[in-house]
Design an enzyme around this catalytic site. Structure first.
Site, short mmCIF file in Angstrom:
data_model
loop_
_atom_site.label_atom_id
_atom_site.label_comp_id
_atom_site.label_asym_id
_atom_site.label_seq_id
_atom_site.Cartn_x
_atom_site.Cartn_y
_atom_site.Cartn_z
CD GLU A 1 29.70 27.06 -33.11
OE1 GLU A 1 29.31 28.07 -32.50
OE2 GLU A 1 29.54 25.88 -32.68
CG HIS B 1 32.87 35.39 -25.04
ND1 HIS B 1 32.80 34.60 -23.92
CD2 HIS B 1 31.72 35.19 -25.71
CE1 HIS B 1 31.65 33.95 -23.91
NE2 HIS B 1 30.97 34.29 -24.98
#
Length: 658
Positions: free
Chosen positions: A397, A464
């Protein structure tokens, strides 16, 4: 030192001499000034000038270079007027950062130089993005990015090399191996014999070059550049060199063994090249004196110019106006033809129509190409737009966010999809220290949207399910958008993509397929920073965003006797304080509902602002309702307890009864 001129003319040899001599003479001047207290800080590149000067001599003036602290030769090699460099170092307005950053922490599009940030690693990813833009333009340009041996331990270094190799980007990754990262020697930094060996793991060509030999640097890089244009690819270059001064002047060099200093002093790149030119009758003593005198005269004249410049006068307006790049919002009104679609469809429609509208828009993310993304939002995009614009990324990322910055620098728009908002933590540094600060630092905007699938309610557990908007609302320079409905999501995402500033765009996963709305089929935009008044009442103001808006709607439906203004913020930065204050002044009571945990959340700041601006209008305390101050759990019973949804009704009734 073995100098090989190959087919270089005398004029070329002398040009290289002037290039390498100029930064040395400037440094000698700066070292005198720092002792006199006229310069506050200095990062010396004495001993390693041949690298910066050689690289700059090889690249065209319209090819980007990303240097570091000790690469003065890049700046002088691009012929930046010395008074502007001196102004930068002295914090004057005529510098490149208006006194907001120091030394070489700046860039300039005029001279195609993109300066470093102190975190080092992200600039390697920026180089990837610049090179990707060049590849998309098919312009045959090469990008060069500098780093030190110490920074090769950073994750960003490995991420950037991996991306460049996988995408076959024409980047010269330049490692200046000068033996020490501040004071830590190389034997405490890595265990491979040569840093060039690290290229092998990425399937990348690599070379070891004598960084003190200006002709070796120039000749090898000239050949490599021609080859990289013919066959675009990244190359890892380890330059063996040494810095003869401290990390910065206050650091000193006491940690360096004297015999090592003596050995490298013999290899001085400027002195040895001067001797070679004189031995080969390319440079006479008289010509040398003339060259040195001309450079010293230029230095003294430009330094005098800077001393005549006034000191910067601080103003609130001047500082705040440069946090964001000015943006004239263009309102595109929706058509009357609508379709009843889900939130996820609205986002997909926005992306598709924006890709059609902006030919320079690139989407990057994990599994977003043929697979269509974890939530299938980009399904079918590759067939329509091609893999050049819909790019699967490795799992890295940080470098991908940095690459988005590089795309922006080189004339593109970028969208970076985080597979889950939780994963943004591994890309946090370039978002808050690079994207957010670039316009403020040197007026270079970051035309990047980071998409953030977020939120709980789906029993996805601690990795998540976070809704982490508060990580970014705190950071000046970022815009933060958080829609609750399909209509808003499409219009706000279109506007976010148009906006030249970095935008964190939050998309609640539980709303993706559960919320339907009539949404215009055609392209339209909604302004950032405008809240939506969903319900009007007289007794209380409810402020919410994201999934919490729907929780508030459900609560009001179950309690029709409560007369409330329900304000959907939609945008958290900029925040519609005008709408908030107007509603609270009307109703006299306020309650803020958020899904995030309490401490440090958005609700806390809104509560404080209401207390400061609306205190005399209040008929009760400002209430905040948030999730538990714990990580979000997996099991449904634990998640239901965690989420603020179950506590909102009681808190609202308590406030109404106050």
């Amino acid at each position: 030192m073995n100098f090989d001129r190959k087919n270089l003319s005398n004029e070329q040899l002398l040009d290289l001499y002037k290039r390498i001599l100029k930064p040395r003479l400037i440094e000698e001047k700066m070292l005198i000034l720092i002792r006199q207290g006229k310069v506050s800080k200095w990062f010396s590149g004495i001993g390693q000038e041949a690298i910066a000067c050689g690289v700059t001599a090889v690249l065209d003036k319209d090819e980007y270079i990303l240097p570091m602290h000790r690469n003065l030769g890049v700046f002088t090699g691009r012929d930046i007027p010395l008074h502007r460099l001196f102004s930068q170092w002295q914090g004057k307005a005529n510098g490149f950062t208006k006194g907001r950053d120091r030394s070489f922490h700046f860039g300039t599009q005029e001279f195609k130089i993109i300066g470093m940030i102190s975190h080092l690693g992200p600039q390697l990813g920026v180089a990837d993005g610049i090179a990707l833009a060049n590849k998309l333009k098919k312009n045959g340009k090469v990008t060069a990015v500098f780093t030190g041996e110490g920074a090769t331990s950073e994750g960003d270094f490995h991420e950037a090399l991996n991306i460049a190799s996988v995408w076959e980007l024409p980047v010269m990754f330049i490692i200046e191996n000068n033996g020490y990262g501040l004071s830590t020697p190389t034997n405490e930094q890595y265990r491979c014999e040569n840093l060039a060996d690290k290229g092998v793991g990425y399937g990348m060509e690599s070379h070891i070059i004598d960084g003190n030999n200006i002709l070796e640097v120039f000749n090898i890089l000239s050949e490599l550049k021609a080859s990289m244009i013919e066959k675009p690819r990244p190359v890892l270059l380890e330059f063996k060199t040494f810095r003869m001064r401290g990390h910065e002047e206050a650091s000193g060099t006491k940690y360096v063994p004297q015999e090592l200093m003596d050995m490298w002093a013999i290899k001085d790149p400027v002195d040895n090249y001067r001797k070679y030119l004189k031995l080969t009758d390319v440079l006479s003593e008289e010509a040398d004196e003339e060259i040195r005198a001309a450079i010293k005269k230029e230095i003294d004249e430009n330094w005098a110019m800077v001393q005549a410049e006034p000191e910067i006068v601080a103003t609130y307006e001047g500082e705040l106006n440069d946090v964001y790049k000015p943006f004239d919002f263009e309102e595109v009104n929706p058509s009357k033809e609508v379709e009843n679609i889900r939130l996820i469809d609205a986002i997909s429609n926005s992306l598709r129509q924006s890709m059609e509208r902006h030919e320079n828009l690139v989407i990057m993310g994990q599994d977003i190409a043929e697979y269509g993304g974890a939530f299938k939002i980009t399904d079918g995009f590759v067939a329509q737009f091609g893999k050049e614009r819909v790019i699967n990324t490795p799992i890295c990322e940080s470098a991908v966010v940095s690459a988005g910055m590089g795309l922006s620098i080189n004339g593109h728009k970028a969208i970076v999809e985080m597979q889950f908002a939780d994963f943004v933590s591994t890309g946090f540094n370039p978002i808050v220290n690079l994207l957010a600060k670039s316009h403020y630092r040197w007026l270079e905007n970051a035309d990047v949207v980071v998409r953030m699938p977020c939120g709980g309610g789906t029993q996805a557990g601690p990795f998540h399910s976070q809704t982490n908007e508060a990580w970014f609302t705190k950071t000046p320079g970022l815009k933060v958008v958080y829609p609750a409905f399909p209509y808003d999501a499409k219009g706000l995402l279109n506007a976010s993509i148009n906006d030249p500033n970095p935008v964190m765009f939050f998309e609640h996963k539980q709303l993706y397929r559960s919320v339907y709305q009539d949404v215009p089929k055609d392209y339209y935009t909604l302004p950032l920073g405008k809240a939506s008044l969903l319900k009007e009442g007289k007794d209380v103001t409810i402020i919410a965003f994201g999934a919490a808006v729907h929780w508030a709607l459900d609560t009001l439906k179950s309690n029709p006797e409560i007369s409330a203004d329900l304000l959907d913020l939609r945008t958290l930065q900029p925040l519609d304080t005008e709408a908030i204050f107007a509603s609270v002044k009307k109703t006299g009571k306020a309650i803020i509902l958020q899904e995030d945990t309490m401490f440090g959340g958005v609700a806390s700041d809104i509560s404080a602002m209401i207390m400061e601006e609306c205190f005399e209008y209040l008929d009760g305390p400002v209430k905040r309702v948030a999730s538990l101050d714990s990580p979000i759990p997996f099991t449904k019973a634990l998640e239901d307890q965690f989420l603020s949804r179950g506590r909102f009704e009681d808190a609202l009734k308590e406030l109404m009864a106050y």
